[in-house]
Design an enzyme around this catalytic site. Structure first.
Site, PDB file in Angstrom:
ATOM      1  N   GLN A 110       0.795  -1.222   0.000  1.00 35.73           N
ATOM      2  CA  GLN A 110       0.000   0.000   0.000  1.00 35.73           C
ATOM      3  C   GLN A 110       0.833   1.280   0.000  1.00 35.73           C
ATOM      4  O   GLN A 110       0.300   2.350  -0.302  1.00 35.73           O
ATOM      5  CB  GLN A 110      -0.960  -0.003   1.192  1.00 35.73           C
ATOM      6  CG  GLN A 110      -2.011  -1.108   1.091  1.00 35.73           C
ATOM      7  CD  GLN A 110      -2.962  -1.113   2.275  1.00 35.73           C
ATOM      8  OE1 GLN A 110      -2.680  -1.729   3.299  1.00 35.73           O
ATOM      9  NE2 GLN A 110      -4.082  -0.432   2.160  1.00 35.73           N
ATOM     10  N   GLU A 147      -5.241  -2.580  14.003  1.00 35.87           N
ATOM     11  CA  GLU A 147      -5.694  -1.563  13.059  1.00 35.87           C
ATOM     12  C   GLU A 147      -7.034  -1.009  13.522  1.00 35.87           C
ATOM     13  O   GLU A 147      -7.923  -1.761  13.920  1.00 35.87           O
ATOM     14  CB  GLU A 147      -5.932  -2.132  11.642  1.00 35.87           C
ATOM     15  CG  GLU A 147      -4.700  -2.475  10.876  1.00 35.87           C
ATOM     16  CD  GLU A 147      -5.009  -3.038   9.483  1.00 35.87           C
ATOM     17  OE1 GLU A 147      -6.077  -2.714   8.918  1.00 35.87           O
ATOM     18  OE2 GLU A 147      -4.172  -3.789   8.982  1.00 35.87           O
ATOM     19  N   GLU A 177      -5.621   2.031  -1.263  1.00 35.00           N
ATOM     20  CA  GLU A 177      -6.666   1.319  -0.536  1.00 35.00           C
ATOM     21  C   GLU A 177      -7.237   0.195  -1.413  1.00 35.00           C
ATOM     22  O   GLU A 177      -8.424   0.144  -1.710  1.00 35.00           O
ATOM     23  CB  GLU A 177      -7.731   2.311  -0.047  1.00 35.00           C
ATOM     24  CG  GLU A 177      -8.875   1.716   0.762  1.00 35.00           C
ATOM     25  CD  GLU A 177      -8.495   0.717   1.859  1.00 35.00           C
ATOM     26  OE1 GLU A 177      -7.500   0.937   2.576  1.00 35.00           O
ATOM     27  OE2 GLU A 177      -9.205  -0.296   1.975  1.00 35.00           O
ATOM     28  N   TRP A 178      -6.370  -0.703  -1.846  1.00 35.82           N
ATOM     29  CA  TRP A 178      -6.764  -1.932  -2.539  1.00 35.82           C
ATOM     30  C   TRP A 178      -7.758  -1.659  -3.665  1.00 35.82           C
ATOM     31  O   TRP A 178      -7.504  -0.773  -4.481  1.00 35.82           O
ATOM     32  CB  TRP A 178      -7.266  -2.954  -1.508  1.00 35.82           C
ATOM     33  CG  TRP A 178      -6.260  -3.162  -0.393  1.00 35.82           C
ATOM     34  CD1 TRP A 178      -6.375  -2.789   0.913  1.00 35.82           C
ATOM     35  CD2 TRP A 178      -4.954  -3.758  -0.512  1.00 35.82           C
ATOM     36  NE1 TRP A 178      -5.245  -3.137   1.618  1.00 35.82           N
ATOM     37  CE2 TRP A 178      -4.364  -3.730   0.777  1.00 35.82           C
ATOM     38  CE3 TRP A 178      -4.228  -4.334  -1.566  1.00 35.82           C
ATOM     39  CZ2 TRP A 178      -3.076  -4.242   1.030  1.00 35.82           C
ATOM     40  CZ3 TRP A 178      -2.953  -4.852  -1.312  1.00 35.82           C
ATOM     41  CH2 TRP A 178      -2.396  -4.795  -0.027  1.00 35.82           C
ATOM     42  N   HIS A 208       0.926  -9.308   4.234  1.00 34.29           N
ATOM     43  CA  HIS A 208      -0.176  -8.368   4.064  1.00 34.29           C
ATOM     44  C   HIS A 208      -0.509  -8.337   2.569  1.00 34.29           C
ATOM     45  O   HIS A 208      -0.473  -7.285   1.930  1.00 34.29           O
ATOM     46  CB  HIS A 208       0.184  -6.994   4.626  1.00 34.29           C
ATOM     47  CG  HIS A 208      -1.001  -6.152   5.008  1.00 34.29           C
ATOM     48  ND1 HIS A 208      -1.155  -5.597   6.260  1.00 34.29           N
ATOM     49  CD2 HIS A 208      -2.083  -5.761   4.304  1.00 34.29           C
ATOM     50  CE1 HIS A 208      -2.277  -4.896   6.300  1.00 34.29           C
ATOM     51  NE2 HIS A 208      -2.857  -4.985   5.113  1.00 34.29           N
ATOM     52  N   TRP A 259      -4.733   2.885  12.002  1.00 33.17           N
ATOM     53  CA  TRP A 259      -4.608   2.719  10.556  1.00 33.17           C
ATOM     54  C   TRP A 259      -5.104   4.004   9.908  1.00 33.17           C
ATOM     55  O   TRP A 259      -6.257   4.323  10.070  1.00 33.17           O
ATOM     56  CB  TRP A 259      -5.430   1.523  10.047  1.00 33.17           C
ATOM     57  CG  TRP A 259      -5.207   1.320   8.583  1.00 33.17           C
ATOM     58  CD1 TRP A 259      -5.903   1.901   7.563  1.00 33.17           C
ATOM     59  CD2 TRP A 259      -4.175   0.527   7.981  1.00 33.17           C
ATOM     60  NE1 TRP A 259      -5.371   1.524   6.352  1.00 33.17           N
ATOM     61  CE2 TRP A 259      -4.318   0.685   6.581  1.00 33.17           C
ATOM     62  CE3 TRP A 259      -3.155  -0.278   8.485  1.00 33.17           C
ATOM     63  CZ2 TRP A 259      -3.458   0.038   5.681  1.00 33.17           C
ATOM     64  CZ3 TRP A 259      -2.319  -0.910   7.585  1.00 33.17           C
ATOM     65  CH2 TRP A 259      -2.481  -0.749   6.198  1.00 33.17           C
ATOM     66  N   ASN A 303      -1.911 -11.113   7.983  1.00 29.14           N
ATOM     67  CA  ASN A 303      -2.865 -10.038   8.216  1.00 29.14           C
ATOM     68  C   ASN A 303      -4.220 -10.416   7.635  1.00 29.14           C
ATOM     69  O   ASN A 303      -4.345 -10.655   6.438  1.00 29.14           O
ATOM     70  CB  ASN A 303      -2.402  -8.741   7.554  1.00 29.14           C
ATOM     71  CG  ASN A 303      -3.409  -7.618   7.772  1.00 29.14           C
ATOM     72  OD1 ASN A 303      -3.557  -7.130   8.895  1.00 29.14           O
ATOM     73  ND2 ASN A 303      -4.138  -7.225   6.731  1.00 29.14           N
ATOM     74  N   GLU A 304      -5.233 -10.478   8.495  1.00 32.01           N
ATOM     75  CA  GLU A 304      -6.619 -10.641   8.073  1.00 32.01           C
ATOM     76  C   GLU A 304      -6.866 -11.868   7.200  1.00 32.01           C
ATOM     77  O   GLU A 304      -7.145 -11.753   5.994  1.00 32.01           O
ATOM     78  CB  GLU A 304      -7.106  -9.372   7.362  1.00 32.01           C
ATOM     79  CG  GLU A 304      -6.984  -8.139   8.241  1.00 32.01           C
ATOM     80  CD  GLU A 304      -7.724  -6.926   7.670  1.00 32.01           C
ATOM     81  OE1 GLU A 304      -8.053  -6.946   6.481  1.00 32.01           O
ATOM     82  OE2 GLU A 304      -7.988  -5.994   8.432  1.00 32.01           O
TER      83      GLU A 304
END
Ligand code: PNW
Length: 442
Positions: free
Chosen positions: A25, A353, A406-407, A124, A399, A168-169
């Site tokens: 990012q 986050e 942002e993806w 990530h 965050w 991550n996630e």
């Protein structure tokens, strides 16, 4: 109350105040011999990302990391949560790029030189394309590939980081990316999703084992929890909500801490899980030292009427961010108490986050973002309440340090404490950065 409404004295001694980013990012993949990841190919396919934007330049952080670290230090933060780009460390998914490891080595030393504690995240989302081509998270071998990457990276920087997260996630890695199709590789396939749901945890466990072997400690995983609110109390609504909650919030915590998957999700996933999945729990349950929780919002769930899992979304009445995400601070308190009481017990928890996207723009070289200041005030307050209720919460990472990629939303969803002009790459601290600085240095 002005500002973010707290001082250090409102939190336990040694509470860690940090800010967070991720490699893809912010760094810019065109610098430093970084390899191609599935996010580059996903972004290059029309329709996947707003304006087909990608991370080729992003914030140019690969070149500006020193002044970016200065912004963290001057903001009064104790810690910085960053991630390594797998494709930067291993451009072809296998061979080490020394330039890539050198970068993270410098970055970690740069943090230490400024008194910032490094919190590293291994994955990530930047899976090297060479590995994506071999099936990526659908292929059981991903656990071995991730173990090799863990070894290469952590044998280099592990001696100097404060804490390390594997994944991550996992919900985003598995479900959002293979069933909803919203993130790379953009699949909509229940079998692919089921396999990814399992392999992501297997890879996590293998990575923890590798790091234990290297003698490292303070190891964890970062899950994202999202409020799941049934729109009404009809049985089919409640059932859709339970499936959503099971897939999103329970699956990964239950796998890691209980060695089982939640029933409400198994109904549709079990037929598609890879053979012998039950035998992997000893690895998946490898002991962790802390749990990271990312929290942003809630969603109102209805029955979509479609095929399993019949999860539909309905608009909600709460105040929203520029992403349309509803703001519900008390849900953070709820999740912290829930995660501790149901899963992690006495283990340290971190909010890894929390933050919001705004329509932030510069005005006379300032960047007023009152909605974010209030968002942070209300969420830090919720965290404080969770601590009062006995949650072993040890730290909180906002965050994000700066506006970034942002993806699937590209560059116009701005989560930063610091504004980035994506034409000039100039940084301008927003009012929220000053508010955090005043709270942390006051
Ligand atoms: C998290 N969803 O992503 C990530 O860890 C960050 O990289 C990201 O910038 C941040 O939250 C803000 O979005 C998510 O669709 C992306 O539910 C999408 C979802 C959840 C989390």
């Amino acid at each position: 109350m002005s500002g973010v409404g707290f001082t250090r004295a409102d939190f336990p001694e040694n509470f860690v105040f940090g800010t967070a980013t991720s490699a893809y990012q912010i760094e810019g993949t065109q610098f430093g011999g970084c390899g191609e990841s599935h996010w580059d190919t996903f972004a290059a396919t029309p329709g996947n990302v707003e304006r087909a934007e990608d991370g080729a330049v992003a914030c140019g952080h690969y070149n500006t990391w020193e002044s970016d670290l200065d912004l963290i230090a001057k903001g009064g933060f104790d810690a910085y949560r960053f991630s390594m780009n797998w494709a930067r460390v291993m451009p072809d998914g296998q061979t080490i790029n020394p330039e890539g490891l050198d970068f993270y080595d410098r970055l970690v030393d740069g943090m230490l030189a400024r008194g910032i504690r490094p919190y590293a995240t291994l994955y990530h989302w930047d899976l090297p394309s060479a590995l994506a081509d071999k099936g990526g998270w659908r292929n059981r071998d991903v656990a071995s590939w991730f173990a090799d990457y863990t070894e290469a990276t952590m044998s280099r920087i592990g001696d100097r980081v404060e804490a390390t997260a594997t994944i991550n996630e996992p919900w985003c890695v598995a479900w959002l990316s293979h069933f909803i199709g919203g993130h790379a590789p953009g699949m909509r396939d229940i079998r692919a999703a089921a396999r990814a749901m399992h392999h992501v945890l297997l890879a996590h466990g293998r990575s923890i084992e590798v790091m234990r072997g290297l003698g490292l400690s303070n190891l964890g995983i970062v899950t994202n929890l999202e409020g799941s609110q049934p729109v009404d109390d009809r049985p089919e609504t409640i059932a859709a909500h339970q499936r959503n909650h099971a897939l999103y919030n329970e699956w990964f915590l239950s796998g890691v801490f209980k060695g089982e998957y939640p029933k409400a999700a198994m109904e549709g996933l079990e037929p598609h899980l890879p053979q012998g999945w039950q035998d992997d729990f000893p690895t998946i349950q490898a002991k962790v030292d802390w749990l990271g929780i990312n929290y942003y919002t809630r969603k109102r769930i209805c029955n979509s009427g479609g095929p399993w899992p019949q999860i539909g979304e309905a608009p909600g009445p709460l105040e929203k961010t520029s992403f349309g995400w509803e703001i519900e601070p008390d849900r953070l308190r709820h999740f912290l108490t829930w995660a501790a009481s149901e899963y992690s017990g006495d283990l340290p928890i971190y909010v890894t986050e929390n933050g919001m996207a705004g329509h932030d723009y510069l005005l006379d070289e300032k960047c007023p973002d009152p909605q974010r200041v209030k968002y942070l005030r209300d969420h830090f307050d919720a965290a404080k309440q969770a601590i009062a209720q006995g949650v072993p919460l040890k730290g909180y990472f906002v965050w994000s340090l700066m506006d970034n990629y942002e993806w699937a939303a590209g560059y116009d969803k701005r989560f930063g404490l610091v504004h980035v002009d994506f034409d000039t790459l100039a940084r301008t601290p927003k009012d929220s950065w000053y508010a955090m600085r005043d709270a942390l240095t006051g």
